[in-house]
Scaffold this active site. Structure first.
Site, short mmCIF file in Angstrom:
data_model
loop_
_atom_site.label_atom_id
_atom_site.label_comp_id
_atom_site.label_asym_id
_atom_site.label_seq_id
_atom_site.Cartn_x
_atom_site.Cartn_y
_atom_site.Cartn_z
N GLU A 333 0.85 -1.19 0.00
CA GLU A 333 0.00 0.00 0.00
C GLU A 333 0.88 1.24 0.00
O GLU A 333 1.37 1.66 1.04
CB GLU A 333 -0.94 -0.03 1.21
CG GLU A 333 -1.93 -1.19 1.13
CD GLU A 333 -2.80 -1.30 2.39
OE1 GLU A 333 -3.71 -0.47 2.55
OE2 GLU A 333 -2.54 -2.19 3.20
N LYS A 336 0.39 4.40 2.39
CA LYS A 336 0.51 4.37 3.86
C LYS A 336 1.65 5.25 4.33
O LYS A 336 2.73 5.25 3.72
CB LYS A 336 0.76 2.92 4.34
CG LYS A 336 -0.46 2.04 4.24
CD LYS A 336 -0.32 0.83 5.11
CE LYS A 336 -0.69 1.16 6.54
NZ LYS A 336 -0.76 -0.03 7.40
N GLU A 342 6.41 -0.03 6.10
CA GLU A 342 4.95 -0.01 6.20
C GLU A 342 4.27 -0.25 4.85
O GLU A 342 3.13 -0.70 4.79
CB GLU A 342 4.46 1.34 6.75
CG GLU A 342 4.76 1.57 8.22
CD GLU A 342 3.88 0.73 9.14
OE1 GLU A 342 2.95 0.07 8.66
OE2 GLU A 342 4.16 0.74 10.35
#
Ligand SMILES: *[C@@H]1O[C@H](CO)[C@@H](O)[C@H](O)[C@H]1NC(C)=O
Ligand SMILES: *[C@@H]1O[C@H](CO)[C@@H](O)[C@H](O)[C@H]1NC(C)=O
Ligand SMILES: *[C@@H]1O[C@H](CO)[C@@H](O)[C@H](O)[C@H]1NC(C)=O
Ligand SMILES: *[C@@H]1O[C@H](CO)[C@@H](O)[C@H](O)[C@H]1NC(C)=O
Length: 361
Positions: A333, A336, A342
């Site tokens: 993602e 993020k 992350e």
């Protein structure tokens, strides 16, 4: 013919069949979180097709996203759906609001296999202005679910981070910080009364990065033969140790003795997130992202494949009880925030190709 066959079904054979059946039902325990904070992700219809193609039978969704709920209609995929924390004051305020929420976001999709509702995700008891609304929102949503006739099918819970524990090693001495008692205790009492599991996001990945001095890499990657004895109990892997610390903390908070700790009957846990990032800064621990080479495609592959194996068995405090767990996440993602790692927890690339070999069975 039918009669003589029935005669062969001795009680012991029947018991054996029942055990086999219940083992089989544990075969699809691992689900995948469908986070949508990526710019180039496939559309929900394609995502649901990918779950089906790879035999992923459980999905965690962070909000009742209508296009995804429509795509899930008729699919054999159990769904955990989340309620964003900003909705909690409204839902805590009145039963009518919770009833309307369930009508619009659950009952309106009769072809979706809703299994649980996560009321808030990792709400921090002290820093989040929403924390005091979590329990009343859970209570109202639970009553709304029962009122809609779905009480037996849909559990209502919330997810916590293990960092609410003041002590987690050895696992049997697990204990919550006393400053979170006001928050956690009424929630786990509610869950005990409703016979629903607490949701916990459990990342051996982060535990290892925070304490490489005392935790071996193999233990954190759930590798065979890397177990250690903690407080006199053999632990095969860090995932079991983290879960048992939470079990012990819950038992302690509910005021139960150690007798309950080694068996069924205590409150349950569902691992609402776990996983391993495939990329970080790639720099040594002493600077930058501080993840060394731990965040790699190979380690992510190893961790998630080992997870498939370890969830089939219980932890030392819950022997023989399979663990329901959700891998975070479906895709990388890129939207993020936070450190580089992350954005690299995905098990699929955005074009639908697997990032590495991982089989759901
Ligand atoms: C349905 O869920 C969304 C997301 O939680 C929420 O914003 C919306 O108000 C809900 N609908 C109703 C009618 O409560
Ligand atoms: C609870 O207290 C501990 C120790 O003082 C602190 O580190 C932690 O942030 C506090 N947690 C909360 C949720 O208030
Ligand atoms: C390793 O364990 C020791 C003893 O419990 C502790 O004092 C130390 O802080 C730990 N190291 C890290 C990096 O947490
Ligand atoms: C998906 O993307 C990867 C990396 O860019 C590439 O190697 C792979 O061939 C692509 N797969 C398909 C089906 O396009």
């Amino acid at each position: 013919m039918a009669t003589s066959q029935q005669n062969f079904m001795s009680p012991i054979l029947m018991l054996g069949l029942l055990i086999l059946l219940s083992l089989n039902s544990t075969d699809a325990k691992v689900g995948v979180c469908y986070g949508r904070l990526g710019a180039n992700l496939p559309c929900p219809t394609e995502v649901v097709a990918l779950y089906k193609k790879h035999n992923i039978k459980k999905m965690r969704l962070y909000d009742p996203h209508p296009p995804t709920l429509l795509a899930l209609g008729g699919a054999d995929i159990d769904l955990m759906v989340g309620i964003p924390e900003s909705d909690l004051p409204h839902l805590a305020e009145s039963q009518g609001h919770a009833d309307a929420w369930v009508a619009a976001n659950i009952s309106a999709y009769p072809a979706v296999k809703f299994r649980s509702i996560a009321v808030g995700n990792e709400v921090n008891p002290s820093s989040s202005a929403y924390s005091r609304f979590v329990l009343p929102a859970m209570q109202n949503i639970r009553r709304a679910v029962c009122g809609a006739g779905l009480g037996n099918r849909i559990a209502v819970s919330t997810s916590i981070k293990p960092d609410l524990l003041q002590k987690s090693s050895p696992p049997k001495e697990g204990e919550f910080y006393s400053n979170v008692t006001w928050y956690v205790k009424p929630i786990i009492e509610f869950l005990r009364d409703e016979n629903a599991p607490l949701l916990v996001n459990v990342y051996p990945y982060f535990a290892y990065l925070n304490d490489m001095e005392n935790i071996s890499r193999g233990f954190a990657l759930l590798q065979r033969g890397c177990g250690v004895v903690l407080g006199g109990v053999y632990y095969d892997n860090l995932f079991y140790a983290m879960l048992d610390a939470i079990y012990a903390a819950m038992e302690r908070m509910l005021g139960n003795g150690p007798s309950v700790m080694s068996g069924v009957g205590g409150p349950g846990l569902t691992v609402s997130e776990t996983g391993h990032s495939s990329r970080g800064g790639g720099r040594p621990v002493s600077d930058g992202d501080g993840d060394g080479d731990f965040s790699s495609v190979e380690n992510a592959r190893i961790y998630n494949n080992n997870l498939m194996r370890v969830v089939k068995k219980g932890t030392p405090m819950r022997p023989g009880i399979p663990i329901e767990a959700y891998i975070f996440g479906m895709f990388d993602e890129d939207m993020k925030p936070g450190p580089e790692y992350e954005r690299h927890f995905g098990i699929f690339l955005s074009n639908g190709t697997r990032k590495y070999g991982l089989r759901f069975y």
